[in-house]
Write an enzyme that holds these catalytic residues in place. Structure first.
Site, short mmCIF file in Angstrom:
data_model
loop_
_atom_site.label_atom_id
_atom_site.label_comp_id
_atom_site.label_asym_id
_atom_site.label_seq_id
_atom_site.Cartn_x
_atom_site.Cartn_y
_atom_site.Cartn_z
N THR A 7 9.37 7.01 4.37
CA THR A 7 9.29 7.25 2.94
C THR A 7 8.42 8.49 2.69
O THR A 7 7.38 8.67 3.33
CB THR A 7 8.71 6.04 2.20
OG1 THR A 7 7.45 5.68 2.76
CG2 THR A 7 9.65 4.85 2.31
N SER A 24 0.92 -9.53 6.53
CA SER A 24 -0.18 -9.92 5.65
C SER A 24 0.31 -10.59 4.37
O SER A 24 1.35 -10.25 3.81
CB SER A 24 -1.03 -8.70 5.30
OG SER A 24 -0.30 -7.76 4.55
N GLY A 73 -0.07 -8.33 -0.31
CA GLY A 73 0.15 -8.44 1.13
C GLY A 73 1.53 -7.91 1.45
O GLY A 73 2.51 -8.28 0.80
N GLY A 130 6.38 1.09 -1.40
CA GLY A 130 7.03 1.13 -0.10
C GLY A 130 7.58 -0.23 0.32
O GLY A 130 8.63 -0.31 0.96
N ASP A 131 6.89 -1.30 -0.06
CA ASP A 131 7.37 -2.64 0.25
C ASP A 131 8.67 -2.94 -0.48
O ASP A 131 9.60 -3.53 0.08
CB ASP A 131 6.31 -3.68 -0.13
CG ASP A 131 4.98 -3.46 0.61
OD1 ASP A 131 5.01 -2.88 1.70
OD2 ASP A 131 3.94 -3.86 0.07
#
Length: 332
Positions: free
Chosen positions: A223, A8, A48, A256-257
């Site tokens: 995580t 995304s 995204g 987290g990204d």
């Protein structure tokens, strides 16, 4: 290592609720919820999951290729990503649609309620990874993040059929996939990423035990929020790496990204799984202290200092090696 990040690309509308969601829920009325939250703050940010991860990889010097579908409002976002080291040659613009929207409320406990409008992302299955590889060279690793489910399945099949290493990160789309689809998304993945809730949902969706999941993937990285990260491999004891302590939580969106970007940078540059996770946690702490998933700027000396404070001098020295060695080779 050349990484293609699929998934995304969105605009985030981030709102802050000055209370606790749990206080608004009535236990015996959950079957007919009708709530409206008055929020104090609204931040509109670039987001995204694929774009967020690519942004982090780009700042760390890996020049990732971003692959996704966007609408006619992408030009400014394109320029931003390109200026931060992201190759957007894999992004397809659909002029009759809008880029996806992520709308999220966060309460005082950092709990979140979110909605996602797919928009142009619904066209992602029309992007041909094989054609992109022929034009730009085959990647060493394809990261398959939350996206149009048909696109995720298509990319996974392409990687398996062509022998390209891939990482599975189905995250939010686990809610949209059935048992066979979920199994197909992770089978053969070199890396599997999830958060703690998603790991439980993944087990429920696949119908597999944890050991059965591990028999189908190389490494499963989960995580755990403030408790850090757990790394699982078949036949080995789990390894838990603590998070960076003492970080003020401003906004958890995109944390987290950022971890994934730091972790994949580490493994691409030859760090051990533990050191790569420490780098990921250090980068995640940068995001946690700001608003929005792309509001941070990578300062390598600061990341090393964060790693030293959290994990000690020897660990920081290993993280430093991962930050300053030029990327080479293929996925670990």
């Amino acid at each position: 290592m050349r990484i293609a990040v699929t998934g995304s690309i969105a605009t985030d509308h981030l709102m802050t609720f000055p209370g606790h969601f749990k206080d608004q829920l009535i236990a015996d009325q959950l079957s007919c919820i009708s709530l409206s939250f008055l929020v104090d703050e609204l931040e509109v940010r670039r987001g995204g999951v694929a774009a967020n991860i690519a942004f982090g990889l780009g700042q760390l010097g890996l020049a990732p290729v971003l692959v996704g579908a966007v609408g006619n409002d992408f030009a400014e976002y394109d320029a931003w990503l390109s200026a931060h080291g992201v190759d957007t040659c894999g992004v397809r613009v659909y002029s009759e649609k809008q880029t996806a929207r992520f709308m999220c409320m966060t309460d005082l406990d950092a709990n979140q309620i979110a909605a996602f409008y797919a928009g142009a992302m619904q066209e992602a299955a029309g992007i041909d990874l094989g054609k992109l590889a022929r034009a730009k060279g085959q990647p060493d690793l394809v990261l398959i993040c939350a996206n149009d489910p048909a696109a995720m399945l298509l990319y996974t099949t392409h990687c398996r059929d062509t022998g390209i290493a891939f990482a599975a990160d189905p995250s939010q789309q686990l809610a949209r996939t059935n048992t066979a689809e979920t199994q197909d998304l992770i089978r053969g993945a070199r890396w599997l990423f999830s958060n703690e809730y998603e790991s439980a949902l993944l087990l429920e969706r696949t119908g597999w035990s944890r050991d059965e999941v591990l028999s189908h993937v190389g490494v499963w990285v989960t995580t755990l929020g403030e408790r850090g990260v757990r790394i699982d491999q078949e036949g080995q004891a789990a390894c838990v790496i603590p998070s960076v302590p003492g970080v003020a939580v401003v906004d958890p969106t995109g944390v987290g990204d950022a971890f994934r970007a730091g972790f994949l940078t580490g493994v691409s540059r030859g760090l051990s799984l533990e050191s790569a996770a420490q780098l990921g946690c250090a980068l995640a702490a940068e995001v946690l202290g700001g608003i929005g998933p792309q509001s941070y700027s990578v300062d390598k000396d600061r990341l090393i200092a964060v790693a030293e404070r959290a994990y000690g001098t020897e660990a920081a020295d290993r993280v430093s090696a991962g930050l300053f060695i030029a990327a080479s080779g293929s996925a670990a």
